[in-house]
Design a protein around this motif. Structure first.
Motif, PDB file in Angstrom:
ATOM      1  N   PHE B 429      47.818  19.603  85.268  1.00 29.32           N
ATOM      2  CA  PHE B 429      46.529  19.878  84.644  1.00 29.32           C
ATOM      3  C   PHE B 429      46.685  21.014  83.633  1.00 29.32           C
ATOM      4  O   PHE B 429      47.365  22.005  83.898  1.00 29.32           O
ATOM      5  CB  PHE B 429      45.494  20.273  85.700  1.00 29.32           C
ATOM      6  N   VAL B 430      46.054  20.840  82.490  1.00 29.57           N
ATOM      7  CA  VAL B 430      46.034  21.890  81.471  1.00 29.57           C
ATOM      8  C   VAL B 430      44.564  22.216  81.180  1.00 29.57           C
ATOM      9  O   VAL B 430      43.679  21.453  81.558  1.00 29.57           O
ATOM     10  CB  VAL B 430      46.756  21.447  80.175  1.00 29.57           C
ATOM     11  N   PRO B 431      44.300  23.339  80.511  1.00 30.57           N
ATOM     12  CA  PRO B 431      42.903  23.715  80.281  1.00 30.57           C
ATOM     13  C   PRO B 431      42.136  22.626  79.535  1.00 30.57           C
ATOM     14  O   PRO B 431      42.671  21.996  78.627  1.00 30.57           O
ATOM     15  CB  PRO B 431      43.009  24.981  79.432  1.00 30.57           C
ATOM     16  N   GLY B 432      40.888  22.408  79.942  1.00 29.59           N
ATOM     17  CA  GLY B 432      40.034  21.449  79.259  1.00 29.59           C
ATOM     18  C   GLY B 432      39.372  22.086  78.051  1.00 29.59           C
ATOM     19  O   GLY B 432      39.685  23.219  77.670  1.00 29.59           O
ATOM     20  N   ALA B 433      38.438  21.364  77.468  1.00 33.44           N
ATOM     21  CA  ALA B 433      37.785  21.855  76.253  1.00 33.44           C
ATOM     22  C   ALA B 433      36.668  22.841  76.579  1.00 33.44           C
ATOM     23  O   ALA B 433      36.277  23.654  75.745  1.00 33.44           O
ATOM     24  CB  ALA B 433      37.218  20.678  75.465  1.00 33.44           C
ATOM     25  N   ASP B 434      36.212  22.786  77.822  1.00 33.51           N
ATOM     26  CA  ASP B 434      35.017  23.517  78.216  1.00 33.51           C
ATOM     27  C   ASP B 434      35.365  24.918  78.711  1.00 33.51           C
ATOM     28  O   ASP B 434      35.208  25.230  79.885  1.00 33.51           O
ATOM     29  CB  ASP B 434      34.367  22.714  79.352  1.00 33.51           C
ATOM     30  N   LEU B 435      35.831  25.763  77.812  1.00 31.26           N
ATOM     31  CA  LEU B 435      36.320  27.079  78.226  1.00 31.26           C
ATOM     32  C   LEU B 435      35.189  28.103  78.247  1.00 31.26           C
ATOM     33  O   LEU B 435      34.173  27.935  77.590  1.00 31.26           O
ATOM     34  CB  LEU B 435      37.397  27.559  77.241  1.00 31.26           C
ATOM     35  N   PRO B 436      35.380  29.187  79.005  1.00 35.14           N
ATOM     36  CA  PRO B 436      34.409  30.284  78.915  1.00 35.14           C
ATOM     37  C   PRO B 436      34.292  30.767  77.461  1.00 35.14           C
ATOM     38  O   PRO B 436      35.263  30.704  76.703  1.00 35.14           O
ATOM     39  CB  PRO B 436      35.047  31.370  79.793  1.00 35.14           C
ATOM     40  N   THR B 437      33.092  31.249  77.121  1.00 33.74           N
ATOM     41  CA  THR B 437      32.824  31.693  75.752  1.00 33.74           C
ATOM     42  C   THR B 437      33.913  32.644  75.258  1.00 33.74           C
ATOM     43  O   THR B 437      34.226  33.619  75.918  1.00 33.74           O
ATOM     44  CB  THR B 437      31.494  32.476  75.716  1.00 33.74           C
ATOM     45  N   GLY B 438      34.474  32.333  74.114  1.00 38.35           N
ATOM     46  CA  GLY B 438      35.416  33.262  73.483  1.00 38.35           C
ATOM     47  C   GLY B 438      36.833  33.181  74.006  1.00 38.35           C
ATOM     48  O   GLY B 438      37.681  33.977  73.604  1.00 38.35           O
ATOM     49  N   MET B 439      37.114  32.250  74.912  1.00 38.37           N
ATOM     50  CA  MET B 439      38.472  32.196  75.486  1.00 38.37           C
ATOM     51  C   MET B 439      39.364  31.230  74.729  1.00 38.37           C
ATOM     52  O   MET B 439      38.949  30.134  74.352  1.00 38.37           O
ATOM     53  CB  MET B 439      38.413  31.799  76.967  1.00 38.37           C
ATOM     54  N   ILE B 440      40.584  31.672  74.506  1.00 43.74           N
ATOM     55  CA  ILE B 440      41.623  30.824  73.923  1.00 43.74           C
ATOM     56  C   ILE B 440      42.800  30.887  74.892  1.00 43.74           C
ATOM     57  O   ILE B 440      43.079  31.955  75.441  1.00 43.74           O
ATOM     58  CB  ILE B 440      42.061  31.359  72.537  1.00 43.74           C
ATOM     59  N   VAL B 441      43.456  29.774  75.118  1.00 45.10           N
ATOM     60  CA  VAL B 441      44.567  29.772  76.074  1.00 45.10           C
ATOM     61  C   VAL B 441      45.871  29.621  75.310  1.00 45.10           C
ATOM     62  O   VAL B 441      45.951  28.866  74.337  1.00 45.10           O
ATOM     63  CB  VAL B 441      44.411  28.632  77.094  1.00 45.10           C
ATOM     64  N   ALA B 442      46.885  30.357  75.723  1.00 47.10           N
ATOM     65  CA  ALA B 442      48.151  30.327  75.007  1.00 47.10           C
ATOM     66  C   ALA B 442      49.315  30.300  75.977  1.00 47.10           C
ATOM     67  O   ALA B 442      49.219  30.777  77.103  1.00 47.10           O
ATOM     68  CB  ALA B 442      48.267  31.548  74.089  1.00 47.10           C
TER      69      ALA B 442
END
Lengths: 416, 978, 187, 95
Positions: B429-442
């Protein structure tokens, strides 16, 4: 299949081959006598008692997700009947009595554990109020005992009585109160209902009611229309959302209540303790986790999650009375959606629409009410008159000025 | 004992030796070790026992996801249960004990459970222990509870302190591995306010655990150089030992910084931990990934661990888990482990790879096959391998590394109910599109598993987060290996193959769960307890999901995951409580005469955070009643003084002030003359009494309103609601003046005489009659306010001065009043006098009583609009059967009439159905010489003189009482008008 | 003249001073305070009077650090005015004379305790007390916030290492305790 | 949560006290023929939507303004924050 110790031994010796699903996974039929919307504790209990006590046939429980996924699976597992007011105490005492025989009744060990609940007292005015409450409990046939600080200290030696900002001046105990394994309540009722022919239909969301000439004919669902002679709604935090499909506005707001569990610890807390001057109550589960909670976050929410200030507020309360818990760790926090009513008490009533019945407004007291709620709602659905212990839980009590306001906070749901 | 498994190299400080004790045995390690690495270095593999079967347990991981190696750290009041050996920073003098065993760790008597495992399958307890009913609490549950839990609390008060704090930044970076560091570098150089937090004490993430290089240096050296540059930037705050525990709404994160946990004891006056609330515009989640184990028979023995953990121990801590190590893998990572260990001189028994196209090696044997069983009671000795041709090969090994692929750390992307999505490329599983406001995953958290991918991901994320223009800077060259993985979750045919090693959930349990219909992922979790252990399933959930998916004939993403909840790792309750403990739980409010009262031996009581004098014991008085009776009698006989500053005060000014009071009080104020005070009853909009107090009209456009002590805040809020939301054009200005004025009640027949000596103006009955109010001066010119109001029923005044003069005024009153034997009285005497007078207070204004109940129905004006008047007219609040306030006195003057007791008919049954009312406030009246109470009784006004029973079964009271007027004293009010 | 002696919020006649390595916390007993709230329809006149008094009308979240009277914004159409107690004991009366019907004036001298926190560790200390973005605030920023559950004003002064904290006077002891503990943590 | 105060900018929601649906501004006329029914509905019935909700928050530990916050009860997103006094005036309330 009947569960028993012998059965467990037999299966252990023969490779666990005969265990069957605890409930069937049936396709919905085109029509039922009674449809209960909501596969939570109250809905499943309603179906169970409809089948068992009121001998109704052709019953279905419709659940939009998986059963037991609402508040019955996300509460702090406490049962008690320490209420004050006439409208409430007989009902909650009825519920407690049902808890006491529940496991044998539905043949499922839900670990009803009457280890006692204690409400701490911190002021003379609070003592006066608790004496009145304890007397109301006794006069209604429940149990209650006033404990001295020394008696409390003997049971909870690590309670902070020495350096307390709010000194502990005793406590009101109900020894028959306690805790129950919450998920098992849903499963036990589901299994008991299923074995009596109730169709439990998961992943079936009700999207509307079919109402003609003031009569409810059935429900529209994600799996098509299902007809019913009677439809009972028991969807707790989703009540307003559901009933708006019948164009009803309810005396209710949905609020998030957070709950917390610590890592597993060797037993330290024999019973349930409620801090009367802060927002904190706690018990310890059979697995060893400290299960605790406090106040609502305070704003309308359907999000099943809360925010940090409430977490801190609850833990501050915990540290105030149990400073030894500082080195225990919070493992998990979660939120449930509470159907907070305008006076803090529930509604079990018919609606103005023929064949449509409502059960909700449980605030954060729904879990302990599960058996009686199911029993009384089943009674109402079967007989069209309220169960004797639930006569006050009417829709029109607000219009008439007959509120059942335990906390005296008035028509602001988040204060109850 | 020597460090038999210590290798060369690593990032430990060999110049600093740390002596420590585990289960009473002394060992030595080095600064930079964790407890786990130091124990492994000393050849200790057995560190704990599992929850249910009490199976021997060693470390599984090298990080905070550790489910097995949990210990009780430290002793005494600082004992800390369930602490992960893999995250405990070694210090000199460290003390740790293993937990959850009966007898010694090696010979745990409860290991009998393992023999009974066939009976103790998932959910067995729901099916039994039901007969006889009473045995659950008496027999079964106590046995279960005794076995419950892992570590134990000391039950001594936590001696450490905890701080809370608040930080603001433009960019929060969670995780200081290659992605996080690169993001911080770019954002820091761009001048943004950056916070970079990492749970580890050494920053660098996997760079410290791998032998990979970045540009021309080792990964660890690149990390160190990068951190050095970041440290030089004033806009970058680097926070090691800081776990971000949760993503809350609108860019608020909780983070716990461990300030003192790596020390023997925290520095004096310094916190052990700090809970930070971080407010950020943007967040880069660079939390990396966690390797997954593979399920095979008896895969839980000490020595069996994640392959990545073997590398961490070898490369970072210079420790071999054992002299002989085998690897079981489904991807190239297993080979990386073998190569690293081989290079360090560790013997590789073999690499067992499930892939037919596994790479070969010159350095060690590679077997295509599966590990099908293991041996070794307290630690791994042999692994059995089933080769591709079906033959069995036995490998001698003391450690076995499992490499089942990696799960991106999506945890925090789901804290606001976002759901991860499945990625076939890495089978995770990888992060979905529905992230907490302002979050970017790297980086690895986003599924970019190579070092180069992490660096690029971090750089891109920083650019995106800050809206930086232009091209990315040139990134250093780094490893960029492709993923070559064959999804492989469990060995077919296995049964006692562990998924959740702490809670003892095996493949067999998942199968049973499916068989019994617990197929939803939440049912699976709740029925088997999979993933409910202290690691919250970080290493176990994926395996369970995959097996359930296979059994249900579904794809893994169709089964879904359970919900990720904060905190990311378990968090000390002490840290969440902060400084709000003991006396500092809530702030205290002290009255202006507090110091004076202390000097005079007052006993204090808590009221709405205020500490008020409750009574003033005098020498020779042995009970509180003696003091209170004396204070009451002295006041009624001559004069008494009481600090009433705590009553809420609101300054109401404006040309519409009178109109405003007309709206908030049910009774009328428009015609109140300047210089007069009036009692006011405030209703809630639902018609129930909310609060009461007085309003004094100091000028045409100026009132001072008082509230009860407890309701000061809600009443002020309500007044602002009425002013701003209901009548937005009303010309009224409000401000609380509760603490601006010190106010004293001076009561008793000599009160006027006393005050005349202080007040500069004439206050004769004519000049200053009952209910008068005025701005005055005292003692030759100090501004003050005087109100002729009485709560005691006596001739009485309340006098107010600016708070800073309150202490002086109290002393002056006592000095001047000496000739009248002035007596200070506390809240108890105040209460006695108001009960004698029949005044309602908090016990009567309990949120359910109406004006009618309180005997004030006629006050509710029907001639004007006021809050609550309409709804107070509902039928249920009026008519026959309503409660009304009455007095209650015992027929036998020696009997008590306790508050909280219920009223019953004299001859009728005593039960809830016949309840007639209840006593709200009670006291002993020294004036009357017996106990009295006020309370509420159905139709009470019509029942004066009736004999009833007052019962309190809870406290063993059952007495005959007479219903009377609540005005026990001076019903005509002659005294207060005197 | 009357003979009543005022006491400080922490008790006693003299201001309380606590000194740490990087922080000094001083009880400031020298402030007279009064609130000024514009009457409905007289906002302009009120602004004019404020301007005359302070030189400018404090905007939301702002203080005007003017001599001898200073002022800060408390709420919509409401300001707190402060001046040295020595010279302005009867500040409220004086202001009422100046504002007349344009504003409601309420004496506030006794309602507040004031602490001056000065030193290089001031921002660190502030971070452990309250949620104001202390490092982003500039001289003249005035925010109401919660410190130890108490509603307080935090005013950033001209000296970059100086903040002034106004808190409820009855809780002076609790507020002082919170300041001291935080000073220990960061000092 | 963060509430972007129209005068003060972003503030932690913990500084505020929550009351409920902003329809509480629309208090009925006490002299209406149907005042009893209107006050009952005003006092007790709520839409309680799952989605956007206009609601009243009081800046208790701040400037003592009542605000109308438009917030999504499912996601907690906030789309608009106004002074309640302005909203009340816009809805025709005066004195």
């Amino acid at each position: 299949m009947r569960y028993s110790g012998l059965k467990v031994i037999k299966e252990a010796l023969t490779g666990h081959k005969e265990w069957t699903p605890a409930w069937r996974d049936p396709e919905p039929q085109s029509e039922y006598d009674v449809i209960v919307i909501g596969g939570g504790g109250h809905g499943l209990a309603t179906a169970y008692y409809l089948a068992k006590e009121y001998e109704q046939k052709r019953i279905a429980v419709l659940e939009k997700g998986w059963i037991g996924g609402g508040n019955v699976g996300r509460n702090t597992t406490i049962i008690r009947s320490n209420y004050l007011l006439d409208g409430n105490e007989p009902f909650y005492e009825f519920s407690l009595k049902l808890w006491e025989g529940l496991e044998q009744d539905f043949n499922y060990n839900a670990m009803v554990s009457q280890r006692g609940i204690l409400n701490l007292i911190h002021s003379d005015a609070q003592r006066d109020a608790f004496i009145r409450r304890g007397n109301a409990m006794l006069l209604n046939g429940a149990d209650a005992e006033m404990l001295t600080t020394a008696q409390i200290k003997a049971r909870y030696p690590f309670l902070n009585t020495e350096d307390a900002r709010f000194p502990i001046k005793g406590g009101l105990a109900q020894h028959r109160g306690g805790t129950v394994r919450h998920d098992a309540v849903a499963w036990g009722y589901a299994r008991g209902a299923d074995s009596r022919g109730v169709d439990i239909i998961q992943n079936c969301e009700v999207t509307g009611f079919r109402i003609e000439n003031g009569k409810c004919l059935g429900v529209e669902t994600s799996r098509g229309f299902i007809g019913a002679k009677k439809v009972g709604c028991a969807v707790a935090g989703s009540s307003s959302r559901l009933m708006s499909k019948a164009e009803m506005r309810l005396p209710m707001e949905s609020h998030v209540l957070q709950a917390f569990v610590s890592e597993g610890l060797k037993p330290v807390l024999p019973g349930v303790v409620t801090f009367g001057a802060g927002h904190f109550y706690v018990s310890q589960s059979d697995k060893g986790g400290l299960v605790f909670g406090g106040d609502l976050d305070g704003y309308n929410s359907y999000a099943q999650r809360g925010n940090l200030p409430t977490v801190e507020d609850v833990c501050e309360g915990g540290m105030a009375i149990f400073p030894a818990f500082g080195r225990a760790r919070l493992l998990r926090m979660w939120g449930g959606i509470m159907d907070m009513s305008m006076d803090g008490s529930p509604i079990i009533d018919r609606t103005h629409i023929d064949g449509l019945y409502f059960n909700g407004g449980w605030c954060y007291g729904g879990f302990k009410a599960t058996p009686a709620s199911g029993f009384c709602f089943a009674h109402l659905l079967a007989n069209d008159v309220p169960h004797p212990t639930a006569t006050a839980y009417r829709f029109d009590r607000f219009e008439k000025g007959l509120m059942i306001d335990e906390k005296g906070m008035g028509n602001q749901p988040n204060l109850h | 004992m020597t460090q038999v498994n210590r290798l060369a190299g690593g990032q430990i400080d060999r110049t600093k030796t740390c002596n420590f004790t585990f289960d009473g045995n002394p060992y030595a390690g080095h600064s930079g070790d964790t407890l786990a690495s130091a124990l492994l270095a000393n050849g200790v593999r057995l560190m704990g026992r599992s929850f249910k079967y009490h199976r021997p347990r060693g470390v599984l991981t090298a990080g905070s996801e550790e489910p097995n190696a949990l210990v009780e750290l430290r002793g005494g009041a600082r004992q800390e249960p369930n602490t992960r050996a893999t995250t405990i920073e070694l210090y000199d003098g460290l003390l740790a004990k293993s937990q959850n065993h009966m007898g010694s760790l090696r010979f745990d008597l409860l290991a009998i459970n393992d023999r009974l495992s066939n009976f103790l399958t998932a959910g067995f307890y729901y099916k039994t222990f039901m007969w006889p009913a009473a045995f659950w609490e008496k027999l079964y549950e106590p046995i279960i509870r005794k076995a419950a839990g892992l570590g134990s609390l000391s039950l001594k008060d936590d001696p450490d302190v905890y701080d809370k704090g608040f930080l603001h930044c433009d960019l929060l970076i969670i995780g200081a591995g290659p992605a996080g560091l690169m993001a911080a570098l770019i954002a820091g150089r761009a001048g943004a306010d950056v916070i970079i937090a990492d749970e580890d004490f050494a920053l660098g993430g996997r760079l410290n655990s791998e032998t990979l290089s970045i540009a021309d240096q080792s990964g660890a050296d690149w990390a160190a150089a990068t951190i050095a540059e970041l440290s030089s930037l004033p806009n970058v705050r680097i926070m090691p030992r800081t776990t971000v525990i949760g993503a809350f709404d609108h860019g608020i994160y909780g983070a716990v910084e461990r300030v003192g946990d790596h020390l023997h004891t925290p520095d004096a006056n310094k916190p052990r931990q700090v809970l930070w609330r971080i407010y950020t515009q943007k967040t880069i989640l660079a939390a990396g990934a966690i390797e997954r184990p593979i399920a095979f028979e008896n895969n839980d023995r000490p020595g069996i661990m994640l392959g990545s953990a073997l590398r961490t121990y070898a490369n970072r801590f210079a420790v071999a888990a054992d002299k002989r190590v085998a690897i079981f893998t489904n991807n190239n990572d297993g080979h990386r482990t073998a190569a690293d260990l081989h290079a360090k001189g560790v013997k590789i028994s073999a690499v067992v790879d499930v892939r037919p196209d596994a790479p070969r090696s010159m350095d060690y044997e590679v077997l295509q096959g599966e590990v099908v069983d293991t041996k070794g009671r307290l630690g791994l000795t042999f692994a059995e391998v089933k080769l591709a041709d079906g033959s069995i090969r036995t490998l001698e090994c003391g450690a076995l590394g499992m490499s089942g692929g990696w799960n991106p750390n999506v945890h925090m992307t789901c804290h606001q109910r976002g759901r991860p999505v499945w990625n076939d490329g890495i089978a995770a599983f990888v992060p979905g599109a529905d992230l907490p406001t302002g979050m970017i995953v790297a980086g690895a958290a986003n599924g970019d598993m190579s070092t180069a991918g992490a660096l690029k991901g971090g750089a891109t994320a920083a650019k995106l987060a800050l809206g930086l223009k232009g091209r990315l800077p040139k990134l250093p060259k780094a490893e960029d290996a492709p993923i070559n993985l064959k999804p492989f979750w469990y060995v077919k045919g296995c049964s006692r193959a562990w998924l959740d090693q702490q809670n003892d959930v095996t493949v067999k349990d998942v199968k049973l769960s499916h068989q019994e219909g617990f197929r939803s992922v939440e049912h699976l979790k709740r029925y088997t307890t999979l993933g409910m252990a202290t690691d919250q399933g970080k290493t176990s959930n994926m395996g369970g999901l995959a097996i359930m998916a296979e059994l249900a004939g579904k794809a893994i993403p169709e089964v879904g995951t359970t919900i990720f909840r904060p905190p990311y790792t378990p968090t000390a309750i002490g840290a969440l409580g902060g400084r709000h403990r003991g006396q500092e739980f809530h702030p205290k409010r002290l009255t202006p005469s507090h110091k004076w009262a202390e000097e005079h031996g007052a006993v204090f009581v808590e009221v709405g955070n205020w500490l008020r004098a409750q009574w003033f014991p005098r020498e020779g008085e042995t009970t509180w009643r003696e003091s209170v009776d004396r204070e009451v009698l002295a006041t009624r006989k001559s004069v008494g003084v009481c600090d009433v500053t705590t009553l809420g005060k609101v300054d109401v000014q404006g040309t519409d002030a009178a109109d405003f009071l007309n709206k908030i009080y049910c009774n009328g104020f428009a015609k109140l003359a300047v210089g007069k005070t009036r009692y006011g009853l405030m209703l809630r909009e639902d018609g129930i009494a909310m609060d009461d107090g007085t309003a004094a009209r100091l000028a045409e456009d100026h009132f001072v309103v008082t509230t009860t002590t407890a309701n000061a805040l809600p009443v002020y809020r309500h007044m602002e609601f009425v002013r701003q939301c209901l009548f937005p054009d009303i010309d009224v200005q409000l401000i609380s003046t509760t603490e601006a004025w010190a106010q004293y009640a001076v009561a008793g027949p000599n009160s006027r005489n006393l005050l005349s000596a202080i007040v500069d103006q004439v206050i004769s009955n004519e000049a200053f009659p009952f209910m008068a109010c005025a701005n005055i001066t005292i003692c030759g010119g100090l501004r003050a306010r005087l109100f002729r109001i009485s709560f005691s029923g006596e001739l009485a005044y309340e006098i107010a001065v600016p708070t800073e003069y309150g202490d002086a005024l109290m002393r002056k009153i006592m000095e001047v009043g000496a000739q009248y034997d002035v007596t200070p009285y506390g809240t108890e005497a105040l209460g006695v006098m108001r009960i004698e007078k029949g005044h309602a207070a908090g016990n009567e204004l309990n949120g359910t009583t109406t004006a009618l109940n309180l005997g004030m129905a006629r006050m509710v004006s029907k001639k004007k609009d006021s809050i609550g008047s309409t709804l107070s007219e509902r039928d249920g609040l009026n008519g026959d059967g309503q409660l009304s306030q009455v007095g209650i006195k015992p027929v036998d003057p020696n009997d008590p009439v306790p508050a909280g007791a219920h009223l019953m008919d004299a001859d009728g049954p005593v039960d809830a159905a016949h309840d007639q009312g209840y006593a709200t406030s009670a006291c002993y009246s020294p004036h009357l010489g017996h106990a009295i109470a006020i309370g509420f009784l159905k139709n009470g006004t019509d029942r004066m003189g009736e004999r009833m029973r007052l019962v309190s079964p809870l406290t063993g009271v059952d007495v005959q009482v007479e219903i009377t007027s609540a005005h026990f004293i001076d019903p005509e009010g002659e005294r207060l008008r005197a | 003249m009357h003979d009543l002696q005022p006491v400080t919020a922490l008790g006693g006649a003299d201001p309380h001073i606590d000194t740490f390595d990087h922080i000094t916390i001083t009880g400031n007993n020298g402030l007279a305070l009064a609130s000024v709230a514009a009457r409905m329809g007289h906002e302009k006149a009120c602004h004019t009077a404020l301007k005359k008094l302070l030189g400018t009308v404090p905007a939301p979240g702002k203080a005007v650090l003017h001599d001898p009277e200073a002022g800060f914004w408390m709420g919509p159409d409401q300001w707190m005015i402060g001046a040295p107690r020595e010279t302005h004991e009867l500040l409220a009366d004086a202001l009422k004379n100046k504002f007349g019907d344009a504003a409601s004036v309420t004496e506030q001298s006794g309602a507040w305790v004031c602490f001056d926190v000065i030193g290089p560790a001031m921002p660190d200390l502030c971070e452990r007390l309250c949620a104001v973005p202390i490092r982003r605030m500039v001289a003249g920023d005035a925010q109401r916030t919660m410190i130890h559950q108490l509603g307080c004003f935090v005013i950033r002064r001209d000296n970059p290492e100086h903040i002034r904290i106004l808190g409820p006077r009855a809780s002076a002891g609790s507020l002082h305790h919170a300041l001291i503990t935080a000073a220990h943590s960061v000092g | 949560m963060i509430i972007d105060h129209p005068l003060l900018g972003p503030r932690d929601a913990s500084e505020f006290t929550y009351m409920g649906d902003a329809k509480l501004i629309d208090r009925p006329d006490w002299q209406s023929q149907t005042a009893a029914q209107e006050f009952y509905e005003y006092g007790y019935l709520r839409d309680n939507p799952a989605g956007w909700h206009e609601e009243l928050w009081f800046h208790e530990a701040g400037d003592r303004s009542w605000l109308v916050v438009t917030r999504n009860t499912v996601t907690h997103d906030i789309s608009k924050v106004e002074l309640a006094r302005d909203v009340a005036r816009a809805r025709g309330r005066s004195k």
